[in-house]
Motif scaffolding. Structure first.
Motif, PDB file in Angstrom:
ATOM      1  N   ARG A 209      86.523  55.629  88.040  1.00 24.11           N
ATOM      2  CA  ARG A 209      87.248  56.323  86.966  1.00 24.11           C
ATOM      3  C   ARG A 209      86.606  57.690  86.671  1.00 24.11           C
ATOM      4  N   ARG A 210      85.264  57.697  86.620  1.00 23.62           N
ATOM      5  CA  ARG A 210      84.581  58.981  86.382  1.00 23.62           C
ATOM      6  C   ARG A 210      84.904  59.976  87.490  1.00 23.62           C
ATOM      7  N   CYS A 212      87.578  60.072  89.295  1.00 20.70           N
ATOM      8  CA  CYS A 212      88.968  60.542  89.110  1.00 20.70           C
ATOM      9  C   CYS A 212      89.039  61.590  87.997  1.00 20.70           C
ATOM     10  N   GLU A 213      88.293  61.349  86.919  1.00 20.96           N
ATOM     11  CA  GLU A 213      88.325  62.308  85.803  1.00 20.96           C
ATOM     12  C   GLU A 213      87.778  63.671  86.243  1.00 20.96           C
ATOM     13  N   GLU A 236      96.745  56.204  85.991  1.00 19.14           N
ATOM     14  CA  GLU A 236      96.484  56.530  84.587  1.00 19.14           C
ATOM     15  C   GLU A 236      95.824  57.904  84.460  1.00 19.14           C
ATOM     16  N   VAL A 237      94.744  58.099  85.213  1.00 22.25           N
ATOM     17  CA  VAL A 237      93.957  59.324  85.019  1.00 22.25           C
ATOM     18  C   VAL A 237      94.721  60.566  85.480  1.00 22.25           C
ATOM     19  N   SER A 241      98.399  63.018  79.685  1.00 22.80           N
ATOM     20  CA  SER A 241      98.557  62.215  78.474  1.00 22.80           C
ATOM     21  C   SER A 241      99.684  62.793  77.617  1.00 22.80           C
TER      22      SER A 241
END
Ligand code: COA
Ligand code: MG
Length: 292
Positions: A209-210, A212-213, A236-237, A241
């Motif tokens: 996840r990190r 991807c961010e 999601e990432v 948003s």
């Protein structure tokens, strides 16, 4: 195009599982995840799998062929093009000339199969050889079939004789950071999306996840996956948003309301043309046309 999941073409089970993964694209792999002994069977399985699917339904299907130096590429294409795929991933691409060589091959295979000229797209892996990294600027000259650029670290590491791609803290070492950054710049210059490479440690989803961010922060539009558990994280990432969409819509609306000037003020902050461009990019990634 956010998530692209690799599936070895010789695994019926994984092919079926891939369909349920939620990935935007499945990359049916004929290259590194298939042994030499299994190449022929993998081609047949890939063709049967793709032919049995409606081309309009998700996920879209790509095939990763064997690279142009192997002598296997033509047989790969002959086996799968008639099944109608969204595109072909080209490993170990050495520059735009390799993409054009593949485009010529696709043209022949499409004509033979009665498929519209240009229907099959291309995503090259642009950093798997040293020459590929150094030639990355050539992608800017363009090829209409090219849909995105992506990169890989493992083959480059083997090619240059590096012992690892990451340091003790898990950070990419210099050569691989260069390859990653080169991909972002080459994709931008070619006006196609940059797709981040696979994260091999598929059990460490927090670290993924990190990663991807950081990829979103740095300009990647999507990421490849090797395991279905990585797909929802990518989706999601890499989906903007609701807050980010609302902010971008506000910026686009403010420029439109003032007759499209060079600069506007919104709530005491300055926004100029690069901000507008970034907002438009975000809305197009979110599937909303800018200004709508
Ligand atoms: N696509 C679709 N399904 C997959 C998958 C993939 N890439 N990877 C794993 N699965 C499935 C498994 O079949 C398993 O399903 P099942 O229990 O119903 O049989 C489930 O997801 C869980 O798998 P898991 O046990 O966690 O992993 P594994 O040990 O079976 O597989 C890998 C691990 C790395 C071998 C596998 O993820 C894989 O083949 N990845 C793709 C490799 C690849 O294509 N590499 C080339 C590009 S770098
Ligand atoms: Mg490889």
């Amino acid at each position: 195009m956010r998530s692209l999941l690799f599936v070895p073409a010789d695994s019926e089970r994984k092919l079926e599982k891939g369909l349920e993964s939620g990935a935007d694209i499945l990359i049916v792999d004929l290259e590194d995840s298939v042994s030499a002994a299994n190449k022929r069977a993998a081609r047949e399985m890939a063709a049967a799998f793709i032919a049995g699917r409606d081309r309009a339904s998700a996920p879209a299907l790509y095939v990763r062929v064997n690279d142009l130096a192997t002598g296997l590429t033509d047989d790969d294409l002959a086996a799968v093009i008639a099944a109608r795929l969204r595109g072909v991933m080209l490993p170990k691409s050495g520059g735009i000339d390799d993409v054009r060589r593949l485009a010529v091959k696709l043209r022949v295979h499409e004509a033979r199969a009665g498929i519209e000229d240009g229907a099959t797209r291309i995503i090259p892996l642009v950093t798997e050889t040293a020459a590929g990294v150094l030639n990355a600027a050539t992608y800017a000259t363009g090829e209409p079939r090219m849909e995105a650029l992506t990169w890989g670290a493992e083959d480059l590491s083997a090619a240059i004789g590096a012992q690892a791609t990451r340091d003790a803290d898990g950070r990419l070492t210099d050569v691989f950071r260069l390859a990653r950054a080169t991909t972002i710049l080459a994709a931008s210059a070619a006006e196609v999306p940059a797709i981040d490479t696979v994260f091999p440690d598929f059990r460490d989803l927090d670290a993924f996840r990190r990663s991807c961010e950081e990829a979103v922060r740095d300009g990647f539009a999507g990421c490849m996956a090797i395991h279905p558990a990585q797909v929802p994280i990518i989706n999601e990432v890499f989906s903007p948003s609701p807050e980010a969409i609302a902010e971008a819509e506000g910026i686009v609306a403010a420029f439109a309301a003032e007759g499209n000037p060079g600069v506007v003020a919104i709530s005491g902050k300055m926004f100029d043309r690069p901000h507008l461009r970034r907002a438009e990019n975000l809305l197009s990634r979110a599937g909303k046309s800018a200004g709508a």
